[in-house]
Design a protein around this motif. Structure first.
Motif, PDB file in Angstrom:
ATOM      1  N   PHE A 157     -90.412  -9.504 -29.905  1.00 29.34           N
ATOM      2  CA  PHE A 157     -89.862  -8.171 -30.105  1.00 29.34           C
ATOM      3  C   PHE A 157     -88.635  -7.985 -29.235  1.00 29.34           C
ATOM      4  CE2 PHE A 157     -92.956  -7.812 -26.741  1.00 29.34           C
ATOM      5  CZ  PHE A 157     -92.341  -7.009 -25.794  1.00 29.34           C
ATOM      6  N   TYR A 158     -87.825  -7.029 -29.605  1.00 29.55           N
ATOM      7  CA  TYR A 158     -86.625  -6.662 -28.867  1.00 29.55           C
ATOM      8  C   TYR A 158     -86.728  -5.185 -28.528  1.00 29.55           C
ATOM      9  CZ  TYR A 158     -84.792 -10.747 -31.367  1.00 29.55           C
ATOM     10  OH  TYR A 158     -84.613 -11.985 -31.904  1.00 29.55           O
ATOM     11  N   ILE A 159     -86.313  -4.815 -27.342  1.00 30.52           N
ATOM     12  CA  ILE A 159     -86.170  -3.408 -26.987  1.00 30.52           C
ATOM     13  C   ILE A 159     -84.696  -3.204 -26.677  1.00 30.52           C
ATOM     14  CG2 ILE A 159     -86.746  -1.581 -25.359  1.00 30.52           C
ATOM     15  CD1 ILE A 159     -89.442  -2.939 -24.937  1.00 30.52           C
ATOM     16  N   ILE A 160     -84.050  -2.347 -27.457  1.00 27.60           N
ATOM     17  CA  ILE A 160     -82.636  -2.059 -27.240  1.00 27.60           C
ATOM     18  C   ILE A 160     -82.469  -0.560 -27.024  1.00 27.60           C
ATOM     19  CG2 ILE A 160     -81.833  -4.044 -28.569  1.00 27.60           C
ATOM     20  CD1 ILE A 160     -81.185  -2.070 -30.845  1.00 27.60           C
ATOM     21  N   GLU A 161     -81.443  -0.192 -26.295  1.00 29.45           N
ATOM     22  CA  GLU A 161     -81.153   1.221 -26.065  1.00 29.45           C
ATOM     23  C   GLU A 161     -79.872   1.571 -26.809  1.00 29.45           C
ATOM     24  OE1 GLU A 161     -80.301   4.279 -22.362  1.00 29.45           O
ATOM     25  OE2 GLU A 161     -81.108   2.292 -21.964  1.00 29.45           O
ATOM     26  N   THR A 162     -79.963   2.533 -27.724  1.00 24.82           N
ATOM     27  CA  THR A 162     -78.805   2.980 -28.496  1.00 24.82           C
ATOM     28  C   THR A 162     -78.761   4.502 -28.498  1.00 24.82           C
ATOM     29  OG1 THR A 162     -80.007   3.034 -30.588  1.00 24.82           O
ATOM     30  CG2 THR A 162     -78.919   0.964 -30.024  1.00 24.82           C
ATOM     31  N   ASP A 163     -77.629   5.034 -28.933  1.00 23.14           N
ATOM     32  CA  ASP A 163     -77.478   6.486 -28.988  1.00 23.14           C
ATOM     33  C   ASP A 163     -78.241   7.117 -30.147  1.00 23.14           C
ATOM     34  OD1 ASP A 163     -75.864   6.560 -26.733  1.00 23.14           O
ATOM     35  OD2 ASP A 163     -74.033   6.273 -27.909  1.00 23.14           O
ATOM     36  N   ASP A 164     -78.416   6.356 -31.247  1.00 27.08           N
ATOM     37  CA  ASP A 164     -79.093   6.921 -32.413  1.00 27.08           C
ATOM     38  C   ASP A 164     -79.650   5.812 -33.299  1.00 27.08           C
ATOM     39  OD1 ASP A 164     -76.846   5.903 -33.748  1.00 27.08           O
ATOM     40  OD2 ASP A 164     -75.860   7.850 -33.814  1.00 27.08           O
ATOM     41  N   LEU A 165     -80.373   6.212 -34.341  1.00 25.91           N
ATOM     42  CA  LEU A 165     -80.998   5.255 -35.253  1.00 25.91           C
ATOM     43  C   LEU A 165     -79.956   4.412 -35.983  1.00 25.91           C
ATOM     44  CD1 LEU A 165     -83.515   4.106 -36.622  1.00 25.91           C
ATOM     45  CD2 LEU A 165     -83.362   5.970 -38.283  1.00 25.91           C
ATOM     46  N   ALA A 166     -78.825   5.004 -36.345  1.00 25.52           N
ATOM     47  CA  ALA A 166     -77.781   4.259 -37.060  1.00 25.52           C
ATOM     48  C   ALA A 166     -77.299   3.068 -36.231  1.00 25.52           C
ATOM     49  CB  ALA A 166     -76.620   5.177 -37.414  1.00 25.52           C
ATOM     50  N   ALA A 167     -77.096   3.269 -34.939  1.00 26.03           N
ATOM     51  CA  ALA A 167     -76.664   2.173 -34.064  1.00 26.03           C
ATOM     52  C   ALA A 167     -77.755   1.110 -33.950  1.00 26.03           C
ATOM     53  CB  ALA A 167     -76.293   2.716 -32.692  1.00 26.03           C
ATOM     54  N   ALA A 168     -79.015   1.528 -33.898  1.00 26.38           N
ATOM     55  CA  ALA A 168     -80.123   0.571 -33.841  1.00 26.38           C
ATOM     56  C   ALA A 168     -80.177  -0.267 -35.111  1.00 26.38           C
ATOM     57  CB  ALA A 168     -81.442   1.305 -33.629  1.00 26.38           C
ATOM     58  N   LEU A 169     -79.908   0.352 -36.257  1.00 27.79           N
ATOM     59  CA  LEU A 169     -79.925  -0.386 -37.521  1.00 27.79           C
ATOM     60  C   LEU A 169     -78.781  -1.393 -37.603  1.00 27.79           C
ATOM     61  CD1 LEU A 169     -80.950   2.467 -39.972  1.00 27.79           C
ATOM     62  CD2 LEU A 169     -82.365   0.582 -39.116  1.00 27.79           C
ATOM     63  N   VAL A 170     -77.641  -1.082 -36.990  1.00 28.54           N
ATOM     64  CA  VAL A 170     -76.533  -2.050 -36.933  1.00 28.54           C
ATOM     65  C   VAL A 170     -76.976  -3.281 -36.148  1.00 28.54           C
ATOM     66  CG1 VAL A 170     -74.228  -2.473 -35.997  1.00 28.54           C
ATOM     67  CG2 VAL A 170     -74.697  -0.355 -37.230  1.00 28.54           C
TER      68      VAL A 170
END
Length: 52
Positions: A16-29
């Motif tokens: 698994f990966y844990i990433i920190e993004t500003d929103d769901l759209a950035a996570a999907l990228v």
């Protein structure tokens, strides 16, 4: 016979990966980039760490 006290499963978590993004759209990228790199589909879920 059994393989021990483990539940039988046809699927298992490979990592698994844990990433920190500003929103769901950035996570999907990032998910799209990761899928291209590893050649396997991945699932995106929101995750909130508890504040210590």
């Amino acid at each position: 016979t059994t393989d021990g006290p483990f539940a039988e499963s046809k699927e298992h978590l490979g990592g698994f990966y844990i990433i920190e993004t500003d929103d769901l759209a950035a996570a999907l990228v990032w998910a799209s980039k990761t899928t291209e790199a590893v050649g396997k589909p991945i699932e995106v879920r929101p995750f909130r760490a508890s504040e210590a």
